[in-house]
Design an enzyme around this catalytic site. Structure first.
Site, PDB file in Angstrom:
ATOM      1  N   GLY A  55     -24.419  18.685  56.717  1.00  0.00           N
ATOM      2  CA  GLY A  55     -24.855  17.611  55.822  1.00  0.00           C
ATOM      3  C   GLY A  55     -23.763  17.274  54.835  1.00  0.00           C
ATOM      4  N   CYS A  84     -22.305  24.686  59.519  1.00  0.00           N
ATOM      5  CA  CYS A  84     -21.563  24.082  58.407  1.00  0.00           C
ATOM      6  C   CYS A  84     -22.375  24.153  57.104  1.00  0.00           C
ATOM      7  CB  CYS A  84     -21.160  22.650  58.779  1.00  0.00           C
ATOM      8  SG  CYS A  84     -19.890  22.014  57.693  1.00  0.00           S
ATOM      9  N   TYR A  85     -22.915  23.034  56.610  1.00  0.00           N
ATOM     10  CA  TYR A  85     -23.755  23.092  55.406  1.00  0.00           C
ATOM     11  C   TYR A  85     -24.888  24.101  55.608  1.00  0.00           C
ATOM     12  CZ  TYR A  85     -26.961  21.484  51.726  1.00  0.00           C
ATOM     13  OH  TYR A  85     -27.801  21.428  50.647  1.00  0.00           O
ATOM     14  N   HIS A 101     -18.332  22.926  63.775  1.00  0.00           N
ATOM     15  CA  HIS A 101     -19.389  22.176  64.467  1.00  0.00           C
ATOM     16  C   HIS A 101     -19.322  22.424  65.975  1.00  0.00           C
ATOM     17  CE1 HIS A 101     -20.900  19.679  61.132  1.00  0.00           C
ATOM     18  NE2 HIS A 101     -19.695  19.886  60.639  1.00  0.00           N
ATOM     19  N   GLU A 111     -21.367  21.523  68.165  1.00  0.00           N
ATOM     20  CA  GLU A 111     -22.027  20.452  68.928  1.00  0.00           C
ATOM     21  C   GLU A 111     -21.093  19.323  69.326  1.00  0.00           C
ATOM     22  OE1 GLU A 111     -22.361  21.140  65.769  1.00  0.00           O
ATOM     23  OE2 GLU A 111     -22.678  19.383  64.506  1.00  0.00           O
ATOM     24  N   GLY A 162     -33.042  -8.039  79.706  1.00  0.00           N
ATOM     25  CA  GLY A 162     -32.560  -7.771  81.057  1.00  0.00           C
ATOM     26  C   GLY A 162     -31.521  -6.653  81.059  1.00  0.00           C
ATOM     27  N   GLY A 163     -31.088  -6.235  79.863  1.00  0.00           N
ATOM     28  CA  GLY A 163     -30.141  -5.121  79.746  1.00  0.00           C
ATOM     29  C   GLY A 163     -30.860  -3.785  79.928  1.00  0.00           C
ATOM     30  N   VAL A 164     -30.049  -2.722  79.905  1.00  0.00           N
ATOM     31  CA  VAL A 164     -30.589  -1.382  80.175  1.00  0.00           C
ATOM     32  C   VAL A 164     -31.664  -0.990  79.152  1.00  0.00           C
ATOM     33  CG1 VAL A 164     -29.970   1.060  80.369  1.00  0.00           C
ATOM     34  CG2 VAL A 164     -28.341  -0.683  81.067  1.00  0.00           C
ATOM     35  N   ASP A 165     -31.352  -1.145  77.873  1.00  0.00           N
ATOM     36  CA  ASP A 165     -32.217  -0.577  76.834  1.00  0.00           C
ATOM     37  C   ASP A 165     -33.584  -1.249  76.799  1.00  0.00           C
ATOM     38  OD1 ASP A 165     -29.808   0.565  76.443  1.00  0.00           O
ATOM     39  OD2 ASP A 165     -29.353  -0.444  74.566  1.00  0.00           O
ATOM     40  N   SER A 166     -33.604  -2.584  76.776  1.00  0.00           N
ATOM     41  CA  SER A 166     -34.904  -3.245  76.677  1.00  0.00           C
ATOM     42  C   SER A 166     -35.687  -3.076  77.977  1.00  0.00           C
ATOM     43  CB  SER A 166     -34.767  -4.718  76.286  1.00  0.00           C
ATOM     44  OG  SER A 166     -34.120  -5.450  77.294  1.00  0.00           O
ATOM     45  N   LYS A 191     -27.211   6.658  75.303  1.00  0.00           N
ATOM     46  CA  LYS A 191     -27.231   5.742  76.445  1.00  0.00           C
ATOM     47  C   LYS A 191     -27.439   6.445  77.802  1.00  0.00           C
ATOM     48  CE  LYS A 191     -26.274   1.326  77.465  1.00  0.00           C
ATOM     49  NZ  LYS A 191     -26.721   0.202  76.631  1.00  0.00           N
TER      50      LYS A 191
END
Ligand code: XMP
Length: 512
Positions: free
Chosen positions: A54, A81-82, A168, A170, A223-227, A368
């Protein structure tokens, strides 16, 4: 209920990356605010707790702290870390502001491997980002790794199963950091690999059902991936209560409208409204050449059209969006600042406020590639899931100069040829984005024995991992030659093709 790891969020930009790494290890994780009550934590009976990093210092007034009772649960804890500094301070060690701040790559010297570093070499490259430093160990702790500037880069209380890492693990730059995290999960928390995308789907569906109840939801489908993935998921959860609205703004790629309708017919049995607004957009854009003006007009007109479609539906309560984690910048309420900052979605920015709708964003914790995996588990085809990103203002920012139906037609035809050849040659999936740009420039050519005086098309193909930086793709000569000759032969109105060899920065991916 799968075995659960709780990630307490202290405001790090990497909190969701920690959660993602845990998901990748097939273990269920839940990100909760740092001040979650012990009652709620007990209810989830976690197998382990991670304290995120953080931006605060443990010394500053009002710095975020968890309830002290987490240290009496008998559950393994990993402070990052924090999180390490917090554990040090709360368990009566000592933390100081370090003169030697550590930022970026560093070398970790492992002193004792134990469970956390099992299977790893003695020296590791790790990624640091901290100003404060633990200078006195809390009771019962030992140092298990050090860096040049930090004697307590990793600490352990073996009996209590409390661990701390100053770096970190990750982030990608911490080489083999993922193995440290998975050692914590499997060897210390004794988690099994018992969670996967299907489990996410089931819990996301339940959550959507609980949130929406018997109310109505609308979704702007691009029409894209996300929607598309958001639509398929919400459709599974609430079926007929969802209506998707697809605004055909006339600035779409060739056959795109048919492709979206087809996607719906095949995979999403719910209701789709297709609004044909191409002429309206063209009217409003007439004579406009400034890119930012184009964007504003396209955005405003989108809202107008969308709003009028929604009004026809009667009372609607939720606006669903395919917002992903990278679209969300969230700051947890630290030091009395309860702000939550969300980047407005490029297509529907301003809509929820104007229409007094609540947001439904079931993908907001995912990255994504996870959304693609989710889409696959919902039966969507790779044709939809692996498509290149497409800007909200569409071909509006790829026809340079004034947008006319003739210019759009030329661009659509040329672009379709480029994409077809990229798919055929196997290059499409190696690229971040590829498209044609219509240049408002005419040049002289000769076809047969006739002089021509027509427009120029530029090809743009880039490699990138996040669109922040990009390089032009070294497409093979043969492919470029084929695309060029097909465009000049088959697209009426274009007699010259050029290849854009600019990287980003200093150029951008789009031309406008
Ligand atoms: P640039 O051109 O800035 O593009 O290098 C970076 C990425 O963003 C996309 N892009 C947009 N997306 N609305 C969008 O939704 C926009 O106005 C817009 N402008 C650029 C671009 O396609 C690339 O993926």
């Amino acid at each position: 209920m799968p075995q659960t790891i709780i990630v307490l969020d202290f405001g790090s930009q990497y909190t969701q990356v920690i959660a993602r790494r845990i998901r990748e290890a097939s273990v269920y994780s839940k990100v909760l605010p740092f001040n979650t009550s012990i009652k709620k934590i007990r209810e989830l009976s976690p197998s382990g707790i991670v304290l995120s990093g953080g931006p605060a210092s443990v010394h500053s007034k009002g710095s975020p702290k968890p309830t002290k009772e987490i240290f009496s649960l008998g559950v393994p804890i990993l402070g990052i870390c924090y999180g390490l500094q917090l554990m040090g301070k709360m368990l009566e060690g000592e933390v100081k502001s370090s003169k030697l701040r550590e930022y970026g790559r560093g070398q970790l010297n492992i002193l004792r491997k134990g469970s956390l570093f099992r299977g790893l070499p003695n020296i590791l490259t790790v990624w640091n980002s901290h100003g404060d430093c633990l200078v006195k160990l809390p009771k019962g702790f030992k140092a298990i790794a050090e860096t040049e500037n930090s004697a307590y880069a990793a600490i352990e209380n073996q009996e209590m199963k409390f661990y701390g890492l100053q770096f970190h693990p990750e982030v990608e730059h911490s080489v083999r950091g993922v193995e440290i995290l998975t050692n914590f999960l499997y060897k210390i928390c004794k988690c099994k690999r018992d969670w996967g995308m299907n489990d996410f789907t089931i819990s996301a569906i339940q959550e959507i059902q609980n949130t929406v109840g018997d109310k109505k939801v609308i979704l702007g489908l691009s029409g894209g991936v996300d929607s598309s993935v958001a639509a398929a998921l919400i459709d599974r959860a609430i079926g007929k209560q969802l209506t998707c609205i697809f605004v055909d703004n006339g600035l779409l790629r060739k056959n795109e409208r048919e492709q979206v309708k087809d996607l719906f017919k095949k995979h999403i049995p719910g209701k789709l409204i297709v609004s044909s607004a191409g002429q309206l957009f063209l009217r409003k854009l007439k004579g406009i050449t400034d890119p930012e003006k184009k964007r504003k007009i396209i955005g405003r007109t989108f809202i107008e059209v969308f709003d009028s479609e929604v009004k026809k539906l009667g009372k609607v309560d939720f606006l669903a969006q395919g917002t992903l984690y990278p679209d969300v910048i969230e700051s947890v309420p630290i030091q009395g600042n309860p702000s939550s900052l969300i980047k407005s979605h490029h297509n529907v920015g301003g809509l929820p406020k104007k229409m007094k709708l609540s947001l439904l964003e079931p993908l907001r914790e995912l990255f994504k590639d996870e959304v693609r995996e989710l889409g696959r588990s919902l039966g969507l085809s790779d044709e939809v899931l692996m498509r290149h990103p497409f800007p909200g203002p569409g071909l509006g920012v790829r026809v340079l100069g004034p947008i006319t139906s003739l210019n759009l037609r030329i661009l659509k035809d040329a672009d379709a040829i480029f994409i077809q050849e990229l798919l055929k040659s196997g290059w499409y999936h190696k690229l971040w984005q590829a498209f044609c740009v219509f240049l408002p420039v005419k040049s002289v050519g000769v076809m047969g024995d006739e002089r021509t005086y027509e427009n120029v098309i530029s090809l743009r193909a880039v490699t990138s991992s996040d669109a922040m930086t990009a390089d032009w793709a070294k497409l093979p000569d043969r492919l470029l030659r084929k695309v060029s000759s097909r465009i000049i032969n088959e697209v009426k109105g274009a007699n010259r093709v050029v290849y854009d060899i600019s990287s980003k920065p200093p150029s951008t991916i789009e031309w406008e």
